[in-house]
Write an enzyme that holds these catalytic residues in place. Sequence first.
Site: not given
Ligand code: GLN
Length: 200
Positions: A80, A176, A178
């Site tokens: 992410c 995710h 994890e």
């Molecule tokens: N929206 C976050 C970003 O742009 C990432 C979200 C996440 O890691 N769950 O950094």
Amino acid sequence: MKVGVLALQGDVPEHRSAFEHLLGPGSVVLVRDRDGLAAVSALSIPGGESTTLSNLLDEAALRGPLTARIGAGLPVLATCAGLILLSRQLDPVPGGRDPTPIPMLDITVRRNDHGRQRESFEANVTVDGLSGPPFPGIFIRAPRILHVQGSTTAFARRGEEVVGVRSGPLWGLSFHPELSGDPRIHEQFLKETLGWDQAR
Ligand code: GLN
């Protein structure tokens, strides 16, 4: 063998327990400085907030050493915000403050493209090479991978949408693993990038 979790921000404890579940207690180094980074054979970059993560990397003087180690072939599992940080191209969000990337994955990404925090969701993901049922993907204010180019290839999908890419030992996911309690992606990462074998 020590595996690191970049421990500046985000869901650090969850990556740590996913790896410790497989490798045993004491196998994970929480990487906060150069010495920590030098001690590990692979690294996960957790989810969180990519601009904050980028700023903290600079504060910790880790951007240079991390870029050098990734360039030298360090296996990385980036989830992410971690994926956003490693993207070559960010599709700018109007009014947003984007992170300074370590542009190692040849992809274009648009941040927060699945809506707001409360529009976070869970969906089945198919991952190349993973046996068993579809992977339960948890998407939290997730980025969208718009283009995949060059030596970077797609290996995980939610329907038609690409949600996981890799370039050699660099893996990036918009969801995710994890947080799902399913160890298969961490396990496959260790097997394919480090030749780790649970039976040994
Ligand atoms: N929206 C976050 C970003 O742009 C990432 C979200 C996440 O890691 N769950 O950094």
